[in-house]
Design an enzyme around this catalytic site. Structure first.
Site, PDB file in Angstrom:
ATOM      1  N   GLU A  76       3.570   8.653  -4.647  1.00  0.00           N
ATOM      2  CA  GLU A  76       4.459   8.347  -3.519  1.00  0.00           C
ATOM      3  C   GLU A  76       5.459   7.260  -3.921  1.00  0.00           C
ATOM      4  O   GLU A  76       6.038   6.586  -3.083  1.00  0.00           O
ATOM      5  CB  GLU A  76       3.635   7.989  -2.274  1.00  0.00           C
ATOM      6  CG  GLU A  76       2.871   9.213  -1.754  1.00  0.00           C
ATOM      7  CD  GLU A  76       2.122   8.976  -0.439  1.00  0.00           C
ATOM      8  OE1 GLU A  76       2.306   7.911   0.168  1.00  0.00           O
ATOM      9  OE2 GLU A  76       1.356   9.862  -0.043  1.00  0.00           O
ATOM     10  N   GLU A 104       0.879  -1.171   0.000  1.00  0.00           N
ATOM     11  CA  GLU A 104       0.000   0.000   0.000  1.00  0.00           C
ATOM     12  C   GLU A 104       0.909   1.211   0.000  1.00  0.00           C
ATOM     13  O   GLU A 104       1.283   1.747   1.025  1.00  0.00           O
ATOM     14  CB  GLU A 104      -0.932  -0.025   1.205  1.00  0.00           C
ATOM     15  CG  GLU A 104      -2.097   0.931   1.046  1.00  0.00           C
ATOM     16  CD  GLU A 104      -1.671   2.390   1.126  1.00  0.00           C
ATOM     17  OE1 GLU A 104      -1.215   2.948   0.089  1.00  0.00           O
ATOM     18  OE2 GLU A 104      -1.810   2.967   2.199  1.00  0.00           O
TER      19      GLU A 104
END
Lengths: 601, 601
Positions: A406, A397
């Site tokens: 990210e 995740e």
């Protein structure tokens, strides 16, 4: 006294006896009074009112000086502005009287900037007063007449200032849905409701039409103050008696205050501008993990995806699952539950890999106290770690609000070395999305920094005071694992740079302040998560949208094609985005070479 | 060898033997050679060439990598750019291949900024190569196809850099006058002439068509370099033999070099950006006066005006003339001559008033050595000085390039106290003018400062590399003396603030970088001076135009209305201008409250 669900003010034609007016209205449940700076030649004055009341309880209305058609009225206008400053009122309310307002902007804007304690509310009606000869058809044929254009002209002329907002007056003839939507992108600080637009219900009480109710409910999300103007139910006293109207407004607000889980979970974050995390460059703090872990929906979806992945591998002797970037272990825990749920707990080898030493310590704690030998914990960076086994199911995740922002792609490119033949990545795909957004408030906030850096950085913002000016379009896509074309040399390093031009049609005349960014992701099979407004996973609040600003807003006309280019660029040490509007006008490429913002590798 | 009136380069398909190619072309009168960075798979390389020759004599041509349609070609493009940097060439030439160029901009712009010793020439043809199926009508119907739009898109995407310019290639089918005009506003650093567009004259020599000659002559004003490409007259040697073409170009340049008095007087000032003088706040230096005094035309006009004023007062017993702001006395001297010319020398009282002590000393010197008691010299500021007599003719020269911008109005409001009944002011009127201007070069120069101040200051610039995008419109007007409406209290203080919205129609698609400013002035009767391009006083060079920049250029389409607001504002201590574009899009008000530029009182 009415329950105060809204902060409301009463407009009065009072310039003396201010103290008395305020005392009476306070008792009626008002938070402020709205008084003219000058009325019938007499200036607003009451020496018995204390400074604190002037600065918190009085909004001062500037007279209608038409300085654009009569520049000689400048002096009278300036005198009023100076008087408002001298009194130290909470806010001034400045009426926009027509589409020509550049001289008004030139005269008042320096005041807005210099009076640092005073808010400026630009007073605009949702419908322009019609000269009697005009028909409705004419108005619709001339959109430049719309009062939004007056406001747009005015604020475009002004040097951005967060203290300047709108006092939006509802007209009896409500504006259409599209126009309502557009006002929601504007900084509405006060909603002005003249009593004249109220209807009377069967019991004789003042109520708003359903259409007005709907608009007010939408405006309530912006948390504006309210102002009642016009005659009251009983005007025998010294002031109009609008207590029933106020009660009704409070009632409306109470009814509208029923919040969704999402709204409850995200309260207080509206339009709060955050710089995206740098989970790779920085080690996240325990607190940050704690916030993430509060979202049960996300982990439910991950568990569901893992259940399906395990189910599909039920026939195997052994299932190796690996959680990479395990953080403090929420997905590890869900992996164990998933295995139990589908009855493969006994054949599961579960590995947790984490690079952040703080988080590793917590994983080890859970291992000792809770998981035992069901979980193997390793400290290491997935891009370089040497695996102890190959995973059938690789779970991560690493997604940001814009999907890849990210650096999930870079991490998973490294981690896919751990995937066994026939193995999968959860998530197996994610896509980013963009749409042109008008959001005066967030743009103005960034512009107060007076530098290039702040308007060349993508932010995480729970976009509230905004409106989209075109459809949401798909931007970049990443799939995992990605072993390259048939026969590609392994380990394969995918190209994570991207370049795409997106196009949409402007839904109405508007000012584009940048782009809203979203993502969705396929976890496994049909299990997906999304923050795309049209497919948003219900009640999931882990990710807020992105706001990708422009240096200078771009004005678009309804029906025009809005065309913009986006790049995801990668160097040896960093990843960054660049963006530019290509049409209807062309902007500079923002964040060229990652000069203002980047994500460190 | 040809006389070198132009700096020219030869385009060759040579990647090795560079030294030999350069030596031969140098002998032929070339200043540089233009070589591909890669040709048929071989990179440009010659270890015998010295650094100084690479950096001064070689322009490197980047191959046509269509990175917008084939982003995967980025690497090859970057490799060439890096190679050019490694070689340290004088300039690179980057071909624009179509209207889609945002990825090209994104890849190359960081290079332009980082390679500080290398110029970038964006190579554009004046006509796009036509797909064979297209007819001329189609092209004219689709202006977005014009190569100017390609360039405009490209440069709008780029962060401004003065090292980036244009290599404009002339096409056989010359572009129309309007388009030619538009190119004159662009930073043409090199004019590329393929030999294929030459005609052959009766004697068998290569010549250009009249239309091409005209365009080249206009381009010569921008002082570009030239480049010859294409086959030569005799291609038996190792290189195309284009000596006759080069000779012809030199001939054209020599013919075009005949300059007007104005051009000769202003040589070297082209596009040199100056901050306007502050004659009131600062004391001018003697040198500055010297420059002013070199313009005989201006003083001729003043003398003519004074002659007419004296003539009209011939019947009086006594004529008092006063030169206020007399400087070092050029107008005083002309006043004496004017009086002699019309035979009123004996009845003339001539007073010279000057506030600058240095200039007063020089006036006193002339009084002692030259004028004797024909002139009375006083030191004082005309705004406060107590007059010794009243003037029939008050003469001043306080005009700036924008008329009132050196505070002539404020000075003359003070000085009009000295005017006798029936007396006049020379000048008695002046007006400022504005027109939207495209001037990439001057705008880019200002943008290199990376601040707001520089793009909110009106400058004095001999605008050369520019083009007007609309008609010149009258802005502000001042008349002197101004004793106010009948019955006004004396001394009367006129309102010198101004506010005006000007409108014009965009003559073609273009990028507005700001406004050009001009003035004209009625001195006396029909004697006037002007720097308005359509009425410019012949050979007068005392005043260059103004350039009033915009923070961000505004794109306009042909036929659209360009609307802009201008203010002249006055406080107790300063005078300043504000400006904003209102249409087709709205900009912020520039120089709000005089924050970036003002003229001190």
């Amino acid at each position: 006294m009415a329950r105060r669900a809204v902060s409301a003010g009463a407009r009065l034609d009072v310039v003396s006896g201010v103290q008395a007016a305020w005392t009476q209205h306070k008792e009626q449940g008002y938070d402020f009074v709205v008084l003219p700076l000058e009325h019938e030649g007499t200036p607003l004055l009451d020496t018995t009112v204390e400074s604190a009341d002037w600065s918190q309880r009085v909004v001062a209305v500037v007279s209608e000086h038409d300085v654009d058609n009569h520049p000689e009225h400048e002096k009278a206008l300036v005198t009023e502005l100076q008087w408002a400053t001298h009194l130290g009122v909470a806010a001034i309310m400045l009426p926009l009287q027509g589409p020509d307002c550049c001289n008004l902007a030139s005269i008042t804007n320096p005041f807005v900037h210099s009076a640092e304690q005073i808010a400026t509310w630009i007073h605009v009606k949702t419908r322009a007063p019609q000269p009697p000869s005009d028909t409705d058809e004419q108005q619709e044929a001339e959109p430049a007449r719309s009062t939004w254009h007056w406001w747009n002209q005015f604020r475009s002329l002004c040097t951005p200032c967060t203290r300047m907002g709108l006092a939006l007056e509802l007209s009896a003839n409500i504006c259409d849905e599209e126009e309502q939507e557009r006002w929601l992108g504007e900084p509405v600080k006060c909603v002005v409701i003249p009593t004249g637009i109220f209807l009377t219900n069967a019991k004789g009480y003042p109520v708003l039409s359903r259409a007005h109710q709907r608009f007010v409910r939408r405006l309530l999300k912006l948390r504006p103050q309210f102002m009642l103007s016009g005659p009251g139910s009983d005007d025998e006293g010294p002031y109009p008696d609008r207590r029933q109207h106020l009660m009704y407004l409070n009632h409306l607000a109470v009814m509208a205050a029923q919040r969704s889980v999402y709204e409850a979970s995200t309260e207080g974050y509206d339009d709060y501008i955050e710089i995206p995390l740098q989970p790779l460059m920085d080690h996240l703090e325990s607190q940050t993990y704690e916030v993430f872990e509060k979202d049960p929906v996300k982990y439910d979806m991950y568990q569901k995806a893992m259940e399906k992945a395990f189910e599909d591998r039920k026939d195997k002797d052994k299932i190796v699952a690996m959680v990479v970037g395990a953080g403090r272990g929420p997905i590890v825990r869900r992996a164990l539950r998933a295995a139990e749920a589908v009855g493969v707990a006994d054949k599961l080898t579960l590995i947790a890999l984490e690079k952040n030493p703080g988080a590793v310590r917590i994983l080890q704690h859970y291992q000792r106290t809770e998981w035992g030998n069901r979980v193997q914990v390793f400290a290491g960076d997935m891009r370089t770690w040497q695996p102890v086994a190959k995973a059938d199911v690789l779970v991560s995740e690493l997604l940001g609000s814009w999907g890849d922002n990210e650096l999930s792609p870079e991490c998973l490119d490294g981690a896919q070395r751990f995937i066994a033949e026939g193995g999968v990545s959860i998530p197996n795909r994610y896509r980013s999305f963009v749409a042109p957004v008008s959001t005066h408030k967030n743009y103005t906030e960034l512009r107060t920094h007076k530098d290039r850096k702040h308007v060349e950085t993508p932010y995480v913002v729970l976009l509230s005071n905004h409106t989209l000016l075109g459809d949401i379009k798909e931007l970049f896509e990443f799939t995992h694992p990605n072993f390259g074309p048939p026969g590609a040399q392994q380990p394969y390093t995918p190209d994570n740079t991207r370049f795409k031009i997106v196009e949409c049609t402007a839904t109405q005349d508007g000012l584009v302040h940048g782009f809203a960014g979203y993502f969705d992701s396929d976890l496994y099979a049909d299990v997906m998560i999304s923050i795309h407004p049209e497919t948003h996973t219900p009640d999931m609040f882990s990710w807020f949208p992105m706001y990708i600003p422009l240096q200078t807003p771009v004005y678009v006309r309804k029906g025009e094609t809005i065309k913009a280019a986006f790049w995801r660029k990668v160097s040896a040490t960093k990843v960054w985005y660049e963006w530019a509007v290509l049409s209807p006008t062309t902007t500079e490429i923002h964040n060229l070479a990652g000069r203002s913002s980047f994500i460190g590798l």
